[in-house]
Scaffold this motif. Structure first.
Motif, PDB file in Angstrom:
ATOM      1  N   UNK A  91      30.380  35.224   1.337  1.00  0.00           N
ATOM      2  CA  UNK A  91      30.944  36.479   1.832  1.00  0.00           C
ATOM      3  C   UNK A  91      30.566  37.658   0.935  1.00  0.00           C
ATOM      4  N   UNK A  92      30.667  37.493  -0.363  1.00  0.00           N
ATOM      5  CA  UNK A  92      30.283  38.584  -1.257  1.00  0.00           C
ATOM      6  C   UNK A  92      28.781  38.862  -1.170  1.00  0.00           C
ATOM      7  N   UNK A  93      27.984  37.817  -0.943  1.00  0.00           N
ATOM      8  CA  UNK A  93      26.550  38.030  -0.746  1.00  0.00           C
ATOM      9  C   UNK A  93      26.254  38.841   0.503  1.00  0.00           C
ATOM     10  N   UNK A  94      26.989  38.546   1.579  1.00  0.00           N
ATOM     11  CA  UNK A  94      26.816  39.307   2.827  1.00  0.00           C
ATOM     12  C   UNK A  94      27.272  40.750   2.642  1.00  0.00           C
ATOM     13  N   UNK A  95      28.395  40.959   1.954  1.00  0.00           N
ATOM     14  CA  UNK A  95      28.877  42.319   1.708  1.00  0.00           C
ATOM     15  C   UNK A  95      27.877  43.099   0.851  1.00  0.00           C
ATOM     16  N   UNK A  96      27.307  42.456  -0.149  1.00  0.00           N
ATOM     17  CA  UNK A  96      26.274  43.109  -0.961  1.00  0.00           C
ATOM     18  C   UNK A  96      25.064  43.467  -0.113  1.00  0.00           C
ATOM     19  N   UNK A  97      24.704  42.564   0.808  1.00  0.00           N
ATOM     20  CA  UNK A  97      23.567  42.828   1.693  1.00  0.00           C
ATOM     21  C   UNK A  97      23.815  44.013   2.602  1.00  0.00           C
ATOM     22  N   UNK A 104      20.721  41.113  12.055  1.00  0.00           N
ATOM     23  CA  UNK A 104      21.127  39.836  11.479  1.00  0.00           C
ATOM     24  C   UNK A 104      21.919  40.082  10.199  1.00  0.00           C
ATOM     25  N   UNK A 105      22.597  39.032   9.730  1.00  0.00           N
ATOM     26  CA  UNK A 105      23.388  39.163   8.514  1.00  0.00           C
ATOM     27  C   UNK A 105      22.474  39.274   7.294  1.00  0.00           C
ATOM     28  N   UNK A 106      22.617  40.336   6.524  1.00  0.00           N
ATOM     29  CA  UNK A 106      21.832  40.442   5.286  1.00  0.00           C
ATOM     30  C   UNK A 106      22.555  39.713   4.162  1.00  0.00           C
ATOM     31  N   UNK A 107      21.819  39.153   3.244  1.00  0.00           N
ATOM     32  CA  UNK A 107      22.415  38.430   2.114  1.00  0.00           C
ATOM     33  C   UNK A 107      21.746  38.895   0.823  1.00  0.00           C
ATOM     34  N   UNK A 108      22.566  39.279  -0.140  1.00  0.00           N
ATOM     35  CA  UNK A 108      22.061  39.672  -1.449  1.00  0.00           C
ATOM     36  C   UNK A 108      22.975  39.060  -2.508  1.00  0.00           C
ATOM     37  N   UNK A 109      22.478  38.057  -3.203  1.00  0.00           N
ATOM     38  CA  UNK A 109      23.255  37.379  -4.245  1.00  0.00           C
ATOM     39  C   UNK A 109      23.026  38.095  -5.574  1.00  0.00           C
ATOM     40  N   UNK A 110      24.108  38.517  -6.205  1.00  0.00           N
ATOM     41  CA  UNK A 110      24.026  39.177  -7.501  1.00  0.00           C
ATOM     42  C   UNK A 110      24.589  38.245  -8.572  1.00  0.00           C
ATOM     43  N   UNK A 128      19.649  33.812   4.737  1.00  0.00           N
ATOM     44  CA  UNK A 128      18.598  34.779   4.406  1.00  0.00           C
ATOM     45  C   UNK A 128      17.240  34.338   4.923  1.00  0.00           C
ATOM     46  N   UNK A 129      16.987  33.039   4.883  1.00  0.00           N
ATOM     47  CA  UNK A 129      15.664  32.529   5.257  1.00  0.00           C
ATOM     48  C   UNK A 129      15.485  32.460   6.766  1.00  0.00           C
ATOM     49  N   UNK A 130      16.473  31.939   7.478  1.00  0.00           N
ATOM     50  CA  UNK A 130      16.304  31.691   8.904  1.00  0.00           C
ATOM     51  C   UNK A 130      17.041  32.696   9.795  1.00  0.00           C
ATOM     52  N   UNK A 131      18.015  33.435   9.238  1.00  0.00           N
ATOM     53  CA  UNK A 131      18.719  34.503   9.974  1.00  0.00           C
ATOM     54  C   UNK A 131      19.189  34.014  11.349  1.00  0.00           C
ATOM     55  N   UNK A 132      19.915  32.898  11.341  1.00  0.00           N
ATOM     56  CA  UNK A 132      20.330  32.289  12.609  1.00  0.00           C
ATOM     57  C   UNK A 132      21.605  32.904  13.178  1.00  0.00           C
ATOM     58  N   UNK A 133      22.243  33.824  12.458  1.00  0.00           N
ATOM     59  CA  UNK A 133      23.409  34.529  12.987  1.00  0.00           C
ATOM     60  C   UNK A 133      22.967  35.931  13.389  1.00  0.00           C
ATOM     61  N   UNK A 134      22.997  36.231  14.685  1.00  0.00           N
ATOM     62  CA  UNK A 134      22.576  37.529  15.191  1.00  0.00           C
ATOM     63  C   UNK A 134      23.796  38.411  15.453  1.00  0.00           C
ATOM     64  N   UNK A 135      23.652  39.691  15.170  1.00  0.00           N
ATOM     65  CA  UNK A 135      24.710  40.669  15.393  1.00  0.00           C
ATOM     66  C   UNK A 135      24.443  41.436  16.673  1.00  0.00           C
TER      67      UNK A 135
END
Length: 408
Positions: free
Chosen positions: A42-48, A364-370, A348-355
């Motif tokens: 969830x935090x990765x998605x929020x960062x994205x 798609x859901x962006x993901x950024x792991x910090x 992040x790799x396959x982006x299987x959840x579409x918005x």
């Protein structure tokens, strides 16, 4: 291996006759693991989301702008030279800002008009990365003046590349017959799509000369200067240095964080709220550790009494159960990290959840792991699990060997 670690691991692993306690231990591990994994994803998605929104905003706007309280900057080239000499400034370009009406045979729409210098704009505005057709250089082609607009606006007006549009400026002239607005015809030479509806449906770029002609400005006056800086998170400091370099009044500078403060504050609050909510999952797992250790203390009362009668101190008994709870928390945290990072990588790799298209600024859901988030999550989970061991460990250390063995 220390005495306390040996006993803690033996109690944790040798449980063939303690099935119920083993089930609670597994539940504790899974609770901690799910909480940690949920926090990471969830935090990765929020960062994205935050990074994607920031990139789109900075694609259309510069990192900082400098304007004059008097309403415009005359002889801007000399001001640009001073700004370019400020440390950490990587690009400067003049701009003209106004609001006009744009119309075709298919409709009329309000337009935020930006006059830019094609020679320097591409060094400052990264909207070129969102251009689907054309470029800033096309604005100054011979013939009819050019304009670059968003794809959403072009579809609404029913025009495309090469199409003609009318621009009407509210700053007209007074004549003997009354007030006459300025109307100019220009040709669409470029289309962009940022993914943000506010920009794609109401923003247009023209050359500085055409903007002055439309607005009736004289000389080389511009609204202000746009700048890019080396570190976007130090834009506020650099903007202050620019104002100081220009001598202060009548010049003032603003940065992208200040101009979008409410939006990013809302995103930060949402990220914090989600973090707190998901931390409760880890807290539930840590409470399960309390249950596990309390039941284990009750089961091992005789063993504790024997150990103390053989010379084990109360602090050693306390450390045995604290180590056992900490090991459970560590296993759950490690599993959670593996699960969370795996899910984040797959997203992040396959982006299987579409918005839903048209609802969000991306599909798609962006993901950024910090790494800072990972560190905070890991430390928080371990601290919660460690705190959960304190009460049952203290209760185990308080047992009296004589009382414990009296009825055995």
């Amino acid at each position: 291996m220390s005495f306390e670690s040996f006993i803690a691991l033996r109690y944790l692993m040798a449980r063939s006759k303690q099935t119920f306690i083993s089930v609670i231990s597994v539940t504790s591990i899974l609770g901690v693991a799910l909480g940690v994994a949920s926090l990471i994803v969830v935090l990765g998605v929020m960062n994205g989301f935050t990074k994607d929104l920031r990139d789109k905003i900075l694609g259309v706007n510069a990192h900082a702008i400098t304007m004059s309280i008097g309403g415009g900057i005359a002889n801007y080239e000399s001001v640009m030279e001073k700004v370019q000499g400020v440390p950490d400034i990587t690009g400067v370009t003049p701009f003209i800002y106004s609001e006009v009406m744009i119309s075709t045979a298919s409709g009329v729409k309000g337009l935020v008009l930006r006059g830019v210098d094609p020679a320097t704009a591409e060094k400052v505005l990264s909207i070129r990365e969102h251009m689907e057709d054309g470029s800033f250089a096309s604005l100054e082609q011979d013939g009819m003046p050019g304009i670059i607009i968003g794809k959403e606006l072009a579809q609404r007006l029913g025009v495309g590349i090469g199409g003609r549009v009318n621009l009407l400026s509210p700053t007209g002239t007074k004549t003997a017959t009354g007030f006459t607005p300025r109307v100019r015809i220009c040709r669409i030479v470029g289309l962009f799509k940022t993914g943000m509806w506010e920009y794609d449906s109401s923003l247009g770029f023209v050359s500085l000369g055409f903007a002055r002609d439309l607005l009736g400005w004289k000389g080389d006056t511009v609204t202000g200067l746009e700048m890019t800086v080396r570190d976007v998170y130090r834009a506020d400091k650099v903007a202050e240095n620019v104002t100081a370099a220009l001598g202060g009044y009548p010049y003032y500078s603003r940065n992208w964080m200040e101009m979008n403060a409410n939006l990013f504050a809302a995103l930060k609050l949402e990220k914090t709220a989600m973090g707190i909510i998901l931390t409760l999952i880890v807290l539930v797992g840590s409470f399960s550790i309390v249950t596990t250790l309390v039941m284990l203390v009750m089961e091992k009362t005789r063993d504790i009494a024997i150990l103390m009668s053989m010379g084990a101190t109360r602090s050693q008994i306390r450390r045995i159960f604290m180590l056992q709870g900490t090991i459970i928390g560590a296993i759950g945290t490690i599993i959670g990290f593996g699960l969370g990072l795996s899910v984040a990588y797959l997203l992040k790799r396959y982006q299987f959840i579409e918005l839903p298209k048209g609802v969000y600024s991306l599909d798609t859901l962006p993901v950024l792991i910090e790494w800072t988030d990972l560190l905070i999550i890991g430390v928080s989970a371990m601290v919660l699990c460690f705190v959960a061991t304190i009460y049952p460990a203290r209760q185990a250390a308080r047992l009296e060997p004589v009382e414990a063995l009296r009825y055995e």
